[in-house]
Design a protein around this motif. Structure first.
Motif, short mmCIF file in Angstrom:
data_model
loop_
_atom_site.label_atom_id
_atom_site.label_comp_id
_atom_site.label_asym_id
_atom_site.label_seq_id
_atom_site.Cartn_x
_atom_site.Cartn_y
_atom_site.Cartn_z
N THR A 96 71.49 26.79 7.42
CA THR A 96 72.72 26.52 6.68
C THR A 96 72.56 26.78 5.19
OG1 THR A 96 72.08 24.23 6.24
CG2 THR A 96 73.28 24.66 8.29
N GLY A 97 71.35 26.80 4.72
CA GLY A 97 71.13 26.98 3.30
C GLY A 97 71.19 25.70 2.49
N THR A 98 71.54 24.59 3.14
CA THR A 98 71.54 23.33 2.40
C THR A 98 70.42 22.44 2.94
OG1 THR A 98 72.68 21.26 1.98
CG2 THR A 98 73.35 22.47 3.94
N SER A 99 69.79 21.74 2.03
CA SER A 99 68.71 20.85 2.44
C SER A 99 69.25 19.48 2.81
CB SER A 99 67.68 20.71 1.32
OG SER A 99 68.29 20.11 0.19
N GLN A 100 70.55 19.29 2.57
CA GLN A 100 71.11 17.98 2.88
C GLN A 100 71.22 17.76 4.38
OE1 GLN A 100 74.75 16.89 0.83
NE2 GLN A 100 73.43 15.92 -0.66
N ARG A 101 70.95 16.53 4.76
CA ARG A 101 71.17 16.15 6.16
C ARG A 101 72.67 16.13 6.41
NH1 ARG A 101 66.27 15.02 9.03
NH2 ARG A 101 65.02 16.18 7.55
N HIS A 102 73.05 16.31 7.66
CA HIS A 102 74.48 16.50 7.91
C HIS A 102 75.33 15.34 7.41
CE1 HIS A 102 78.31 16.79 10.04
NE2 HIS A 102 78.10 18.08 9.93
N HIS A 103 74.96 14.13 7.81
CA HIS A 103 75.80 13.01 7.42
C HIS A 103 75.77 12.79 5.92
CE1 HIS A 103 76.52 8.58 6.76
NE2 HIS A 103 77.65 8.96 7.31
N ASP A 104 74.62 12.98 5.31
CA ASP A 104 74.56 12.84 3.85
C ASP A 104 75.55 13.79 3.19
OD1 ASP A 104 72.59 10.97 4.23
OD2 ASP A 104 70.94 12.35 3.81
N TRP B 135 77.55 23.43 5.93
CA TRP B 135 77.32 22.85 7.27
C TRP B 135 78.44 23.22 8.23
CZ3 TRP B 135 73.80 21.10 10.31
CH2 TRP B 135 72.65 20.47 9.81
N LYS B 136 79.67 22.99 7.79
CA LYS B 136 80.80 23.23 8.69
C LYS B 136 80.92 24.70 9.03
CE LYS B 136 81.62 19.19 9.43
NZ LYS B 136 81.43 18.60 10.75
N ARG B 137 80.61 25.52 8.06
CA ARG B 137 80.66 26.97 8.33
C ARG B 137 79.64 27.32 9.40
NH1 ARG B 137 83.24 30.23 4.47
NH2 ARG B 137 81.85 31.96 5.01
N TRP B 138 78.47 26.75 9.27
CA TRP B 138 77.45 27.07 10.27
C TRP B 138 77.88 26.62 11.67
CZ3 TRP B 138 74.27 24.42 13.71
CH2 TRP B 138 73.28 25.21 14.33
N TYR B 139 78.38 25.40 11.73
CA TYR B 139 78.84 24.91 13.03
C TYR B 139 79.95 25.81 13.58
CZ TYR B 139 76.38 20.47 13.92
OH TYR B 139 75.45 19.53 14.26
N ASN B 140 80.85 26.22 12.74
CA ASN B 140 81.95 27.05 13.22
C ASN B 140 81.49 28.45 13.60
OD1 ASN B 140 84.09 25.26 13.33
ND2 ASN B 140 84.47 25.41 11.12
N GLU B 141 80.44 28.94 12.96
CA GLU B 141 79.86 30.20 13.43
C GLU B 141 79.35 30.05 14.86
OE1 GLU B 141 76.80 31.08 10.58
OE2 GLU B 141 78.26 31.34 8.96
N GLN B 142 78.76 28.91 15.13
CA GLN B 142 78.28 28.67 16.49
C GLN B 142 79.45 28.60 17.46
OE1 GLN B 142 74.93 28.90 16.38
NE2 GLN B 142 75.45 29.03 14.20
#
Lengths: 842, 436
Positions: B303-311, B326-333
């Motif tokens: 995702t390129g972010t080091s943040q945990r999802h909920h954080d 994060w959301k972009r990555w999930y939506n790519e999936q």
């Protein structure tokens, strides 16, 4: 079955109002205890939970009437600013219950209530709700938390009788037993007169409507019910809603001439297109089919919402009214057992240990099994532990593998005879192995069934027969569930059989099957009396398995089970190695077991305030204690000023924190919910719960202090943050620190209302040691320890039906000086340990 | 004695019971797989993603057929014509925040969740009534599950894709082979024991025992069917071509498939398996729970972010980009999943043509922890759904929006179950107007 009916003609609504606010001693005491009122919420794991079902229609389209706008506004205001503390139906929580006069004197009338709200609410920002706001909120509260105008008065409470609701919605779906009106008090039971004797608190207004609820037919697991609403008010009634709750898990499955909806135990019936209006001297009828699990009872809490309609106090006396009987129902008379008859599915933890004990094999037997859903933190709740087809697949695969290995590796040890020389060996094996697998002697039928497997053409050899028999037994429900159903002893009570008691003991103390000696004690009938059970318990507590089991309880109680796999930012907490985490887990186990089983004192006080720790080298270093850093063996040593007691355990502190920082909130909630059994509401919707961002110039305490500053948050967070701040000298990974961002950490705190919300029992403290001392002498903490062990022992979330049993356990705990060992033995010695009541947990 | 031939006995018993022996399961399976015309009820696939969204950056702007996707859903543009974006749906009643949200997103406060409900409706026609897969969904899950088999009785999903595949496709035996017969014999014995216990207990624990009995029957039917012919309509499904596996000797905590560094690969496998399960007619309903509420997942490499999802979901202006990533990555999936369904030719169109995928979450606005304006997206054309649309319900109910319980009704209807309400009815009953 007999036809049952109840004609209730009454000013139900008015009666409920009186019950809600008047002298109504029975339940007033009960609902004054926030954690008990409304039953224990059964959440699926997780801390957050909202037991309140928002039954109220959000848009009052069907309500009609000009005051409806006020009610809708009142609801909107209530939901936003009051609900999180007082509950969706006013059942209370952090804030007092609004449905009884003890906790809410001003709820007696609209006139007193709105003034109270205007002047004092929300607690930290009283000026924010002006007269208009206060009047609308009060109207909504007095209108039974409904936006459907019932009274026609502008204030929704024109008759001055008050309008406190909640009675029509017990908000209790945790277990069918809790709603069991007759669940307690079987003494001199006369169900027919019981309700008739309910004294009407006052003369109700003259009835203008009547509701008749009749079971037309009841069969073994179903019924057909007919309902008739009659109107003799002198005017047409336009629109109606009828509500009730089912006490025994009855479910409506199909209905006609009405739109029914059921949410948990609460049912709501609304008209369909053609029968919303009831002409004067007219009536409407509708019906439904339903399912029940043994009992279908006429609901005692029918409430009708219809403009101009008033029911008279009839035979029923209202749902909550009869629970007044319950709490008076006296111990001397012999109450019914609190816990239901249950089949308790083995957890993965239990399955592993049982198979190991049964076969002598070791391995990861249950690794593929579905993960248990947790209920209030415990993985062994019997209600949610059901067998899906995935379970069956995995049980089958595991059984086949275990059986093959048992024959290959443990044949000689498991066989009581030599099949080459003893033609009866198959049968002897089935009997001996089966007795241990099923934890009781097999029936003749069972012996034949499993012995036949040896003779089958699919088992050409003895060994194949043996594997098949083992596989079949391990796949059997008689193995997978342990039975706590008992035998009927009358009055709805059941006593566990000797072997059931043996299993209850061994799974409680060991999380595994009974050993031979315990099975023998069962065979001798030695477990029926408390002394016999205690003798076995003393023996079993000396076994290593008891320590593993008690540590398991402690981990679930303290919610530290996830420590090993939880993420902690390695850049912020580089010292928290896996080795240290494992040491923390070990420390917790050693410590709680030392207090419970080894210490001469061994009290709850010691559990909180011990001045020693169990550490090994890595943990010693992590805690900054003097001594070797490399020693792998644990030793008991002085804690110094920074450790000691469960609240200062690394496992507890690291488990209740964020991945990158401490969390005063998580820790405050932990103390409230796990140590004091005081359930907190979720934050209200639409509040931004984002924690304040990291700031290199401030301490965590300073950043989180906004919760105390913002009055809307403070009404709840006063119970949380002040506690958590006292633990601020432990970082997010349980390490000790005195400064943060260059500033000295202030770890003073206040435990507000420690004995329960709104009890006026607050204590300030300086640092964790003093917090521990305050907790150690808090009655709520003592009662909570009993309650937590009770939940774990019975695999069950307690309901109001358990209050007497719990009170007795708490008293015995006190009598024995709060020793942890007595926490265990009292539960085993109690009559309840071997008694169950009717009413399935599922 | 016949009792020593459990296989035969079981079949005879089945004949008496009627349903399955009269129409052998294998025949039903084949037929279900073959009969994929546009008239058949839709398959349902439920995909849960954790922790809500930022509605402003999730929901499209524009009109029904002419709309633009903002940052979070932008990766779905490539499959936009296969989707229906829904805006203004709220979840009412039940509990609040993450825990309340996940409990009602597929139940709308009904006891049983829609995936299980629809699955049970077709249980006689499917090897698996419903299939419940997860990606690190039951690992350290303290906040709940989407699927419920009874009141407050969640189904915890299978997170291990290899085990899930084994369960679905197994190693087919032959009806006469010893292994199969011994297996049936064990099941038979368990059913005998269960029947005895049920008879003793009467009403006590009846639901639990009935569910257990159903589960035994389901497994038995699968053993019988797989012994008859290859599982479902697929012989040797092409799955896990890269040969993902747990390294030899791996014995650490957590389980290998629950590790963050395996999340993306396991997700891909579980999506492929979901498609296969539907394609091969093993089930009509699959739910796929990705992580769980308050998701601790970290996927910096992906995702390129080091943040945990909920954080990341508790975002400020400064950290919004992390959440968007994060959301972009999930939506790519999710787009991958849609394409995978689309690429399956059923002979009369694609699998996506008779499937509806419901992408859901347990929160609306993640920072506000509310249940309003939920991030719900449908994919597919099952039940005759017209895709390539954006439907905005914010103006319904005098501007309050529309209840998501109606969406669940629509999905049940699409699956061929003509119910009028499912769970919450405070905003009325019936399906979601304008969807079908």
């Amino acid at each position: 079955m007999e036809r049952r009916s109840l004609k209730r003609v009454g000013a139900l609504l008015a009666l409920l109002l009186l019950l809600g606010c008047g002298d109504y001693s029975g339940t007033a005491a009960e609902s004054g205890t926030p954690d008990d009122s409304g039953g224990t919420p059964v959440e699926t794991d997780g801390g957050g939970n909202d037991a309140g079902d928002d039954e109220t229609p959000a848009s009052g389209d069907d309500g009609g009437g000009s005051s409806n706008v006020d009610l809708v506004n009142g609801k909107s205001l209530y939901d936003a600013q009051c609900r999180s503390c007082h509950g969706a139906q006013g059942n209370g929580g952090v804030g007092p219950a609004l449905n009884n006069s003890t906790s809410c004197p001003s709820c007696a009338s609209h006139d007193t209530l709105w003034v109270e709200i205007r002047d004092t609410m929300p607690q930290q920002s009283p000026s924010s709700c002006d007269e208009g706001c206060a009047r609308d909120v009060a109207s909504y509260i007095m209108n039974n938390f409904s936006t459907v105008d019932a009274g026609g008065s502008d204030d929704g409470a024109g008759d001055g009788d008050g309008g406190i609701g909640g009675d029509d919605d017990p908000v209790d779906d945790s277990d069918d037993g809790s709603g069991d009106e007759g669940g307690v008090g079987s003494c001199e039971t006369d169900p027919d007169t019981e309700t008739e004797e309910e004294p009407a608190p006052t003369e109700p207004a003259e009835a203008t409507c009547a509701v008749e609820f009749v079971y037309r037919t009841i069969w073994t697991d179903g019924f057909t019910a007919d309902i008739k609403i009659s109107n003799f008010s002198g005017a047409e009634v336009d629109g109606w809603t009828l509500r009730w709750t089912f006490a025994n898990g009855e479910r409506a499955t199909q209905w006609w001439s009405s739109e029914l909806s059921q949410n948990g135990t609460a049912v709501e019936a609304r008209p369909v297109s053609y029968n919303g209006r009831i002409s004067d001297n007219g009536s409407v009828e509708f019906g439904f089919n339903g399912a029940h699990s043994g009992t279908a009872e006429v609901p005692l809490d029918l409430t009708l919402e219809a403009e101009g309609c008033f029911l008279e106090a009839g035979a029923g006396g209202g749902g909550s009214g009869s629970s007044g009987d319950d709490s008076e129902s006296p111990l001397p008379c012999g109450e019914r057992p609190p816990t239901p008859r249950l089949l308790r599915l083995q957890t993965r933890w239990e399955y592993e240990r049982t198979v190991a004990a049964l076969t002598g094999l070791s391995g990861d037997f249950a690794g593929n099994f579905p993960v248990e859903a947790r209920v209030i933190g415990y993985d062994n709740n019997a209600k949610v532990a059901v067998v899906t087809d995935r379970h069956v697949d995995e049980y089958l695969t595991a059984a086949e593998d275990i059986a093959a290995r048992a024959v290959a590796e443990r044949r000689a040890a498991l066989l009581p005879c030599d099949p080459d020389s003893n033609a009866n060996c198959a049968r002897e094996f089935v009997e001996s192995f089966g007795r241990r697998a099923f934890r009781r002697p097999l029936s003749h039928q069972e012996i034949t069934q499993f012995t036949d497997l040896f003779d089958s053409e699919i088992s050409p050899s003895f060994d194949q027969g043996m594997a098949l028999a083992i596989g079949a037994m391990l796949s059997s429900p008689a193995f997978l569930y342990r039975s706590e159903v008992g035998n009927d002893i009358g009055d709805g009570a059941y006593r566990l059989g000797d072997y059931e008691i043996a299993s209850s003991l061994s799974y409680l103390l060991w999380g595994s099957m009974p050993d031979d000696e315990l099975l023998q004690a069962a065979a001798d009938g030695a477990l029926r009396e408390a002394a016999g059970r205690l003798a076995q318990a003393e023996r079993m507590l000396g076994d290593e398995r008891a320590r593993e089991r008690f540590a398991d309880f402690a981990e679930q109680w303290l919610r530290t089970s996830y420590l090993l796999g939880s993420f902690k930012d390695p850049e912020i907490f580089p010292a928290l190695s896996d080795e240290v985490r494992r040491a923390m887990v070990e420390e917790l186990s050693r410590f709680v077991n030392h207090v419970a089983l080894d210490s001469t004192d061994g009290t709850l006080d010691e559990l909180y305030t011990a001045d020693y720790v169990f550490v090994n080298g890595p943990l010693r270093e992590y805690y900054g204690l003097p001594g070797s850093n490399s020693d792998t063996a644990f030793s008991m040593e002085l804690a110094g000023t920074t450790r000691g007691g469960i609240v200062a355990l690394g496992a507890v502190l690291a488990s209740h924190a964020h991945s990158n920082e401490s969390s005063p909130i998580k820790r405050g909630v932990f103390v409230r919910e796990r140590l004091l059994c005081q359930e907190l509401p979720d934050p209200p919707p639409d509040v931004d719960t984002t924690p304040p961002g990291l700031d290199p110039n401030l301490t965590t305490r300073e950043r989180f202090a906004q919760h105390t500053d913002d009055p809307n948050c403070a009404s709840c967070h006063q119970y949380i943050d002040g506690t958590g701040f006292g633990l601020e000298r432990y970082d997010g990974a349980g390490g000790y620190r005195t400064t943060e961002n260059g500033q000295l950490i202030d770890d003073s705190g206040e435990l507000v209302d420690r004995e329960g919300f709104n009890t006026g029992t607050s204590d300030g403290f300086a640092g964790p040691r003093q917090l521990a001392q305050v907790l150690a002498t808090t009655e709520a903490a003592r009662a909570c320890a009993v309650k937590q062990y009770y939940r774990y022992a019975y695999g069950y979330a307690e309901t109001s039906a358990d209050s007497q049993a719990l009170a007795r356990q708490q008293q015995r705990f006190a009598d024995e000086g709060y020793t942890l060992r007595s926490l265990i033995t009292n539960l085993i010695a109690a009559d309840e340990f071997i008694l169950r009541r009717d009413g399935s947990g599922s | 004695m016949n009792r020593h031939d459990p296989t035969r006995r079981r079949l005879l018993k089945g004949a008496l019971a009627g349903s399955l022996a009269a129409t052998p399961l294998s025949a039903l399976l084949s037929r279900a797989a073959q009969a994929q015309s546009s008239e058949v009820p839709a398959n349902l696939l439920f995909v849960y993603m954790p922790d809500g969204c930022s509605p402003d950056h999730w929901h499209p702007s524009g009109s029904e057929f002419d709309f633009a996707l903002p940052q979070m859903t932008q990766p779905l543009a490539s499959v936009q014509d296969d989707l229906v974006f829904l805006r203004g749906l709220n979840m009412y009643s039940g509990g609040s925040t993450h825990e309340g949200g996940v409990r009602k997103v597929l139940t709308a406060t009904h006891d049983v969740s829609l995936d299980v409900f629809v699955g049970q409706h077709y249980s006689q026609q499917s090897a698996h009534a419903s299939v419940h897969l997860g990606v690190a969904a039951s690992h350290q899950n303290g906040s709940g599950y989407v699927s419920y088999i009874g009141q407050e009785q969640p189904i915890t999903p299978e997170d291990n894709p290899l085990r899930a595949f084994e369960r679905l496709f197994g190693t087919p035996g032959e009806i006469g082979d010893l292994e199969t017969r011994r297996r049936l014999s064990i099941l038979d014995s368990a059913q005998e024991d269960l029947a005895r216990i049920s008879a003793q207990l009467g009403q006590t624990e009846k639901n639990k025992l009935e569910l257990h009995a159903e589960s035994l029957r389901a497994v038995e039917n699968r053993v019988l069917a797989s012994a008859d012919e290859p599982v479902g309509s697929c012989g040797n499904p092409d799955w896990n071509r890269e040969g993902w596996s747990v390294p030899d000797g791996y014995n650490s905590y957590p389980n290998y498939w629950n590790r963050d560094d395996q999340f993306a690969e396991v997700l891909r496998l579980q999506m492929d398996l979901s498609v296969l399960a539907l394609q091969c007619g093993l089930t009509r309903v699959v739910s796929l729970q990705l992580s769980h509420p308050v998701s601790p997942t970290e996927l910096q490499a992906e995702t390129g972010t080091s943040q945990r999802h909920h954080d990341s979901s508790h975002f400020s202006d400064a950290t919004l980009q992390d959440f968007i990533a994060w959301k972009r990555w999930y939506n790519e999936q999710f787009a991958y999943l849609v394409n995978a369904l689309k690429s399956v030719d059923t002979g009369s169109g694609s699998l996506l043509d008779n499937t509806v995928v419901f992408l859901c979450s347990e929160l609306g606005h993640s920072s506000l922890h509310n249940h309003r304006d939920m991030p719900f997206v449908l994919a597919g054309r099952g039940g005759g759904l017209q895709s390539g649309r954006f439907l905005d319900f914010r103006n319904a109910n005098s501007g309050d929006g529309e209840s998501h319980s109606k969406l669940l009704v629509s999905l049940a209807n699409a699956a061929g179950i003509p119910l009028n309400s499912f769970g919450y009815t405070g905003h009325g009953s019936g399906p979601l107007q304008g969807l079908y």
